[in-house]
Design a protein around this motif. Structure first.
Motif, mmCIF file in Angstrom:
data_model
loop_
_atom_site.group_PDB
_atom_site.id
_atom_site.type_symbol
_atom_site.label_atom_id
_atom_site.label_comp_id
_atom_site.label_asym_id
_atom_site.label_seq_id
_atom_site.Cartn_x
_atom_site.Cartn_y
_atom_site.Cartn_z
ATOM 1 N N LEU A 214 0.848 -1.193 0.000
ATOM 2 C CA LEU A 214 0.000 0.000 0.000
ATOM 3 C C LEU A 214 0.886 1.245 0.000
ATOM 4 N N ARG A 218 -0.787 5.267 -7.539
ATOM 5 C CA ARG A 218 -1.734 4.305 -8.105
ATOM 6 C C ARG A 218 -1.080 2.964 -8.398
ATOM 7 N N LEU A 270 -0.128 -0.780 -4.908
ATOM 8 C CA LEU A 270 -1.440 -0.168 -5.066
ATOM 9 C C LEU A 270 -1.609 1.022 -4.131
ATOM 10 N N ASP A 271 -2.579 1.859 -4.447
ATOM 11 C CA ASP A 271 -2.814 3.099 -3.720
ATOM 12 C C ASP A 271 -3.621 2.823 -2.460
ATOM 13 N N VAL A 274 -7.119 4.584 -1.680
ATOM 14 C CA VAL A 274 -8.371 4.154 -2.296
ATOM 15 C C VAL A 274 -9.155 3.319 -1.290
ATOM 16 N N ALA A 277 -8.881 -0.795 -0.916
ATOM 17 C CA ALA A 277 -7.949 -1.171 -1.982
ATOM 18 C C ALA A 277 -7.547 -2.637 -1.891
ATOM 19 N N GLU A 281 -8.324 -5.421 -4.824
ATOM 20 C CA GLU A 281 -7.234 -6.143 -5.475
ATOM 21 C C GLU A 281 -7.446 -7.652 -5.408
ATOM 22 N N ALA A 288 -6.514 -3.257 -8.246
ATOM 23 C CA ALA A 288 -6.420 -1.854 -7.832
ATOM 24 C C ALA A 288 -5.014 -1.290 -7.965
ATOM 25 N N GLY A 289 -4.124 -1.963 -8.665
ATOM 26 C CA GLY A 289 -2.757 -1.454 -8.783
ATOM 27 C C GLY A 289 -2.002 -2.190 -9.876
#
Length: 294
Positions: A214, A218, A270-271, A274, A277, A281, A288-289
């Motif tokens: 994380l 993005r 990934l972000d 969000v 997230a 994912e 998500a990434g």
């Protein structure tokens, strides 16, 4: 969240194949940056991790805490020293780093997960000999003499090995381990270690199904500025060589490469800002990434 029962059933039905895929699998989540900043964001993260545990996934959380360390250094009036733009961890700073990471930050993350309905226990890389560390060795080229010199960052370390027994005991008891990124060497010296690096080493030692990083971006962006959903290790290395993977993204993708080469099935950048997230994912087709795989 929709209130329509049919929509809710459709969501559950769509997630079912992914629930089967990750059933009883280990997922290591590196949690840090702005994803840790606001209380509601932290509580939402705790609920997501608790949900993973409750549906049969085995999550392991490794957290950072840079902003919290900076705030404590300021409160205690501990001055930072920088060498080549990198902060040195001297003895006074090491005490603060361990106090913050293994203390309030670690317990807050574990508490958020426990409040959401799972049982989480906070530990550090020193507990049970989890992370054996060694001093981080870096070099730089002096611009005046063009001679390569050793960069001494003090008590900054890197993982030398991971003894995952304590993690496997916790996982086997349906407890979510929450790990603070400090380690100890063979002589008992404590080291401050980058949380990304610790997460990658732990994921490799546990042969995890996924490593989720994380971050505050993005994912990996291509030369055109668009998000790349999936890359192989070879493609990542080519992007670094070509220069369009650069700056702070390089250590993140290098951690992912290390984890994949150690046996992790896939690593994802990934972000963390969000909402949900981690769940997006793992439990949707879109993700998500950026997924990095062999």
């Amino acid at each position: 969240m929709t209130d329509d029962p049919l929509d809710q059933m459709a969501i559950l039905a769509g997630a079912l194949p992914f629930l089967k895929r990750y059933d009883d699998q280990i997922v290591v989540v590196k949690y840090g940056g702005h994803a840790m900043g606001e209380e509601e964001t932290a509580l939402r993260f705790g609920r997501d991790i608790a949900l993973l545990e409750q549906v049969g996934v085995n999550p392991v959380v490794v957290h950072g805490g840079g902003p919290q360390i900076n705030a404590m250094l300021k409160r205690l009036n501990v001055q930072s020293t920088f060498v080549q733009g990198l902060r040195v961890t001297d003895e006074a700073m090491l005490d603060v780093v361990e106090m913050v990471l293994a203390g309030p930050v670690n317990k807050q993350v574990a508490s958020a997960i426990t409040r959401a309905g799972a049982l989480a226990v906070g530990i550090s890389g020193k507990d049970g000999g989890l992370v054996r560390a060694r001093k981080l060795s870096r070099t730089y080229r002096d611009p005046g003499s063009n001679i390569e010199k050793v960069l001494d960052l003090g008590f900054v370390g890197e993982p030398e090995s991971v003894d995952a027994r304590v993690l496997r005991l916790l996982i086997g008891a349906d407890i979510v381990p929450v790990v603070a990124p400090v380690g100890v060497d063979a002589h008992g010296q404590t080291y401050n270690i980058n949380a990304d690096t610790v997460a990658g080493a732990i994921a490799g030692a546990l042969d995890a199904e996924r490593l989720l990083m994380l971050t505050d971006v993005r994912g990996v962006l291509g030369p055109d500025g668009n998000l790349i959903p999936e890359m192989t290790v070879a493609e990542v290395k080519a992007g670094i060589e070509a220069g369009w993977i650069s700056g702070g993204m390089i250590p993140k993708v290098e951690t992912c490469i290390y984890a994949v080469e150690q046996g992790v099935k896939g690593a994802v950048i990934l972000d963390g800002r969000v909402p949900h997230a981690v769940l997006l994912e793992l439990f949707t087709n879109k993700g998500a990434g950026t997924l990095i795989r062999a």
